[in-house]
Design a protein around this motif. Structure first.
Motif, PDB file in Angstrom:
ATOM      1  N   LEU A   1      -8.853 -12.360  76.140  1.00  0.00           N
ATOM      2  CA  LEU A   1      -8.170 -12.628  77.406  1.00  0.00           C
ATOM      3  C   LEU A   1      -7.461 -11.400  77.951  1.00  0.00           C
ATOM      4  N   THR A   2      -6.754 -10.667  77.088  1.00  0.00           N
ATOM      5  CA  THR A   2      -5.835  -9.623  77.563  1.00  0.00           C
ATOM      6  C   THR A   2      -6.325  -8.194  77.379  1.00  0.00           C
TER       7      THR A   2
ATOM      8  N   ALA B   1      -1.936  -5.993  80.831  1.00  0.00           N
ATOM      9  CA  ALA B   1      -3.125  -6.616  80.233  1.00  0.00           C
ATOM     10  C   ALA B   1      -4.338  -6.338  81.106  1.00  0.00           C
ATOM     11  N   ASN B   2      -5.467  -6.242  80.440  1.00  0.00           N
ATOM     12  CA  ASN B   2      -6.742  -6.087  81.132  1.00  0.00           C
ATOM     13  C   ASN B   2      -7.426  -7.455  81.068  1.00  0.00           C
ATOM     14  N   ILE B   3      -7.081  -8.332  82.012  1.00  0.00           N
ATOM     15  CA  ILE B   3      -7.568  -9.713  81.985  1.00  0.00           C
ATOM     16  C   ILE B   3      -9.097  -9.727  82.061  1.00  0.00           C
ATOM     17  N   ASN B   4      -9.694 -10.464  81.145  1.00  0.00           N
ATOM     18  CA  ASN B   4     -11.146 -10.543  81.059  1.00  0.00           C
ATOM     19  C   ASN B   4     -11.726 -11.028  82.393  1.00  0.00           C
ATOM     20  N   PRO B   5     -12.803 -10.371  82.862  1.00  0.00           N
ATOM     21  CA  PRO B   5     -13.401 -10.786  84.136  1.00  0.00           C
ATOM     22  C   PRO B   5     -13.934 -12.217  84.125  1.00  0.00           C
TER      23      PRO B   5
ATOM     24  N   LYS C   1      -0.663 -18.275  86.018  1.00  0.00           N
ATOM     25  CA  LYS C   1      -2.078 -18.571  85.799  1.00  0.00           C
ATOM     26  C   LYS C   1      -2.545 -17.978  84.467  1.00  0.00           C
ATOM     27  N   TYR C   2      -2.186 -16.731  84.193  1.00  0.00           N
ATOM     28  CA  TYR C   2      -2.608 -16.080  82.948  1.00  0.00           C
ATOM     29  C   TYR C   2      -1.983 -16.763  81.730  1.00  0.00           C
ATOM     30  N   ALA C   3      -0.718 -17.168  81.855  1.00  0.00           N
ATOM     31  CA  ALA C   3      -0.059 -17.865  80.749  1.00  0.00           C
ATOM     32  C   ALA C   3      -0.756 -19.201  80.481  1.00  0.00           C
TER      33      ALA C   3
END
Length: 121
Positions: free
Chosen positions: A44-45, A69-73, A96-98
């Protein structure tokens, strides 16, 4: 249901290191491992294990945790309801990410296959 500014602020101020032990307890109780949790969090991150440990030690808030974080595409493929909120309807990125993270941990605890959790199949 849409999130409120107060809810978003509460999520942003949460300390990742205070949530992390609950994730560990939840998944271990269901027969999953810390390594599997780290695999999910890394997916995810983009954080590796050392970075995760460092963020825990620094008592990073969720806002700080997700800031670098490098949020997964493929994270947008995470859908459903978590904590009473439909993930697809959450507009505030940190919230949203949480919730993405919460959903992935729930899927891990429920025994879902890793390739499904990581949206690879």
């Amino acid at each position: 249901m849409s999130t409120t500014p107060e809810h978003d602020a509460r999520v942003a101020k949460l300390i990742f290191g205070s949530v992390y032990p609950h994730y560990i307890t939840k998944i271990v109780k269901k027969g999953r491992t810390k390594e599997e949790l780290h695999q999910v969090l890394t997916w995810l991150t983009g954080y590796d294990e050392n970075q995760l440990e460092n963020l825990i030690e620094k008592k990073a808030t969720m806002e700080a945790f997700f800031a670098n974080a490098n949020i997964n595409p493929n994270a947008h493929l995470i859908k459903g309801v978590i904590c009473g909120y439909r993930i697809e309807d959450i507009e505030t990125p940190v919230t949203k990410y949480a919730r993405y993270m919460d959903k992935l941990v729930d899927e891990l605890a429920k025994g879902r296959k890793m390739d499904k959790i990581l949206r690879q199949a």
